[in-house]
Design a protein around this motif. Sequence first.
Motif, short mmCIF file in Angstrom:
data_model
loop_
_atom_site.label_atom_id
_atom_site.label_comp_id
_atom_site.label_asym_id
_atom_site.label_seq_id
_atom_site.Cartn_x
_atom_site.Cartn_y
_atom_site.Cartn_z
N ASP A 1 0.82 -1.21 0.00
CA ASP A 1 0.00 0.00 0.00
C ASP A 1 0.85 1.26 0.00
OD1 ASP A 1 -2.79 -1.17 0.51
OD2 ASP A 1 -1.62 -2.04 2.14
N TYR A 2 0.34 2.28 -0.67
CA TYR A 2 0.90 3.63 -0.57
C TYR A 2 0.36 4.24 0.72
CZ TYR A 2 0.84 8.70 -1.27
OH TYR A 2 0.94 10.05 -1.11
N TRP A 3 1.25 4.74 1.60
CA TRP A 3 0.86 5.10 2.95
C TRP A 3 1.13 6.57 3.26
CZ3 TRP A 3 -1.97 1.52 5.29
CH2 TRP A 3 -2.25 1.64 6.65
N SER B 1 3.39 9.81 -6.30
CA SER B 1 3.03 10.85 -5.34
C SER B 1 3.37 12.21 -5.94
CB SER B 1 3.82 10.65 -4.05
OG SER B 1 3.74 11.79 -3.22
N THR C 1 -0.02 13.43 -2.33
CA THR C 1 -1.46 13.25 -2.50
C THR C 1 -2.13 12.79 -1.22
OG1 THR C 1 -1.00 11.04 -3.35
CG2 THR C 1 -1.29 12.77 -4.96
N GLY D 1 -3.10 10.30 2.25
CA GLY D 1 -4.01 9.17 2.38
C GLY D 1 -3.36 7.83 2.11
N SER E 1 -3.64 4.33 -0.11
CA SER E 1 -4.22 3.76 -1.34
C SER E 1 -3.38 2.59 -1.78
CB SER E 1 -4.29 4.82 -2.45
OG SER E 1 -2.98 5.24 -2.81
N GLY E 2 -3.90 1.86 -2.74
CA GLY E 2 -3.15 0.73 -3.27
C GLY E 2 -3.89 -0.57 -3.05
#
Length: 236
Positions: free
Chosen positions: A78-80, A108, A114, A116, A118-119
């Motif tokens: 995940d992008y964290w 990013s 950005t 949040g 996501s992923g």
Amino acid sequence: MTTSISTRAGLFTLGLIMSAIAQAGPITVGDSGGGTASAAPETQLTGKPGYTPANGGSSPDGFHNGSVFLNAGTYSLDYWGSGDSSFNNSFTLLPSVNYIFSGGPVVSLGPGGTGGVSGGYTLTVTNVLGALLDFIYATDGGTPGNAADDCAVRSGAPVAPVGGCNYLAGVDGLLVAGASTSGSLGFLGFADRREAIDTDHQDLTIRLSVPEPASLALVAAALAGLGGVRRRRPQR
């Protein structure tokens, strides 16, 4: 009913492998030994809107420009968050014969990122012996348009150009004491400037987690290939 010697040997080998996996933990970070100097334990700074440790507030420790090793099994990537990023940054997991990745690059946009989480990409390690992660972290910071500011990691270690590598590889909630550390939650925290002026490692953060226990089916399949697990018919 008796069990053949080959059956007992196969079961013993499977037990050893299961024990090793249980002790090592699914995610292991450590000193990559790559680049111009060995990785050293560091702490990600808090107070910025980037990665938040799962252990409730303390900064995660990790290895500067360290390696990430995953046991066989399925993981979530995940992008964290992007903290206080100053530039456009991206993370790309490089192809490998040892794992299958369902997602694309994590991008990013700066400044500020950005934000949040996501992923939810799926990463499956298919090699029963596990795998080191290979990736590229790219930033348009530093010298504009200069690819030497990007960081490439292959076979778990930073390679040329090493100058752009400024990241932290760690495991949630566990302290690093100069040796590899294992757990079920791992992270990569990148800085988009050189280490001399950027030490918080939260300009693009990636979290690795184990949504379900690492599968031992791949191990069992590999042992089955030995052709030695069988039973004798009972004597009448």
